[in-house]
Scaffold this active site. Structure first.
Site, short mmCIF file in Angstrom:
data_model
loop_
_atom_site.label_atom_id
_atom_site.label_comp_id
_atom_site.label_asym_id
_atom_site.label_seq_id
_atom_site.Cartn_x
_atom_site.Cartn_y
_atom_site.Cartn_z
N HIS A 1 70.36 13.96 49.61
CA HIS A 1 70.90 15.29 49.30
C HIS A 1 69.84 16.37 49.52
O HIS A 1 68.64 16.09 49.47
CB HIS A 1 71.32 15.36 47.82
CG HIS A 1 72.53 14.56 47.47
ND1 HIS A 1 72.57 13.69 46.40
CD2 HIS A 1 73.77 14.53 48.02
CE1 HIS A 1 73.79 13.16 46.31
NE2 HIS A 1 74.53 13.65 47.28
N CYS B 1 70.38 15.15 39.01
CA CYS B 1 71.71 14.57 39.22
C CYS B 1 72.38 14.09 37.95
O CYS B 1 73.59 13.85 37.96
CB CYS B 1 71.66 13.47 40.26
SG CYS B 1 70.51 12.20 39.88
C1 CIR Z 1 75.10 8.03 45.39
O1 CIR Z 1 74.71 7.48 46.42
O2 CIR Z 1 76.01 8.83 45.38
C2 CIR Z 1 74.42 7.65 44.10
N1 CIR Z 1 74.03 6.29 44.13
C3 CIR Z 1 73.23 8.54 43.81
C4 CIR Z 1 73.60 9.97 43.62
C5 CIR Z 1 72.45 10.81 43.21
N2 CIR Z 1 72.86 12.17 43.08
C6 CIR Z 1 72.06 13.20 43.21
O3 CIR Z 1 70.89 13.04 43.48
N3 CIR Z 1 72.58 14.40 43.06
#
Ligand code: CIR
Length: 265
Positions: free
Chosen positions: A160, A247
């Site tokens: 991201h 997140c």
């Molecule tokens: C994903 O791949 O969507 C999750 N395993 C990790 C998301 C992390 N989100 C973020 O950094 N905003």
């Protein structure tokens, strides 16, 4: 009053989405303990923490940041790029409805909240594997009337935009130049991560303190040299699921329907 919306770690987090990391065992009990300490840190920094119950069927649902983007004037409910994460947004919409008018990203648009960095009236949207131009256009149409500029920024090498850049001060960002073009942010003050710590660019600014992973000692020294105030958390287990500190929460000001002049968070 600053509110932090969080959600407990899903017992199925071992089945999380993974893009850049190999799957390794996640210690659920330790992940829960670290997440509770994260929530406690948010409370210590002055947030009222609204902790939602775990969603056993949604492995990545602890990462609530990806489900919405909150402004003083409205909240945008995301349409996550990973199909497995789309069902996470319903309960977040319900949690946000008391505080904000809602807008909903529609197909073909996809956006993960982790791709959206807001600095004042500038909204930077990472064009990543999860987020596309159609979503940028929808966001622009809702936000332009309030004076925001929405700009797509290429992201490569990481999940991201906020894996690569986050705010650590009102006009200061922490950035990994290998993953986003530095020139896209040249109106801001930039602190660069230590090259040996590529994942170190993700910190969560709450008031004048940055909630920051304890894993990145070299970048930490750079931040401290710039007088950035830090509060440390250990998020080693959530990092195995490609999560970091921004997140795990959605941050909003509860009184902002009345005071829309406050800088966007
Ligand atoms: C994903 O791949 O969507 C999750 N395993 C990790 C998301 C992390 N989100 C973020 O950094 N905003």
């Amino acid at each position: 009053m600053q509110i932090a919306i969080t959600r407990k770690v899903s017992p199925s987090i071992a089945n999380c989405e993974l893009t850049h990391l190999a799957r390794v065992p996640i210690d659920l009990a330790l992940a829960e303990k670290q997440h509770a300490a994260y929530e406690q840190c948010l409370a210590t920094l002055g947030c009222e923490v609204h902790s939602l119950p775990a969603e056993p069927g949604l492995p990545d649902s602890v990462f609530v940041e990806d489900t919405a983007v909150i402004f003083d004037e409205l909240a945008i409910i995301a349409r996550p790029g990973a199909e497995s994460r789309r069902a996470e947004t319903a309960s977040i919409g319900a949690a946000l409805r008391p505080y904000r008018d809602l807008r909903f990203i529609e197909a073909p648009g996809t956006v993960d909240g982790g791709d959206v960095l807001v600095v004042g009236r500038s909204v930077f949207v990472g064009l990543s594997a999860r987020t596309n131009r159609a979503a940028v256009d929808q966001m622009q149409s809702w936000l332009a009337p309030f004076g925001y500029t929405v700009t797509g920024v290429p992201v490569s090498g990481c999940l991201h935009l906020k894996s690569a850049i986050t705010r650590v001060g009102p006009q200061t960002v922490l950035l990994n130049p290998d993953w986003v073009p530095t020139e896209s942010f040249n109106r801001l003050e930039i602190i660069v991560v230590d090259a040996s710590e590529p994942y170190a660019a993700n910190g969560l600014l709450i008031g004048s303190t940055v909630l920051y992973p304890m894993a990145y000692s070299r970048t930490r020294s750079r931040l401290e040299a710039q007088r950035v105030r830090l509060a440390f958390v250990d998020v080693s287990e959530l990092a195995k699921a490609e999560g970091a500190v921004t997140c795990c929460s959605l941050i909003l000001f509860s009184e902002s329907r009345q005071s829309s002049s406050r800088a966007a968070i």
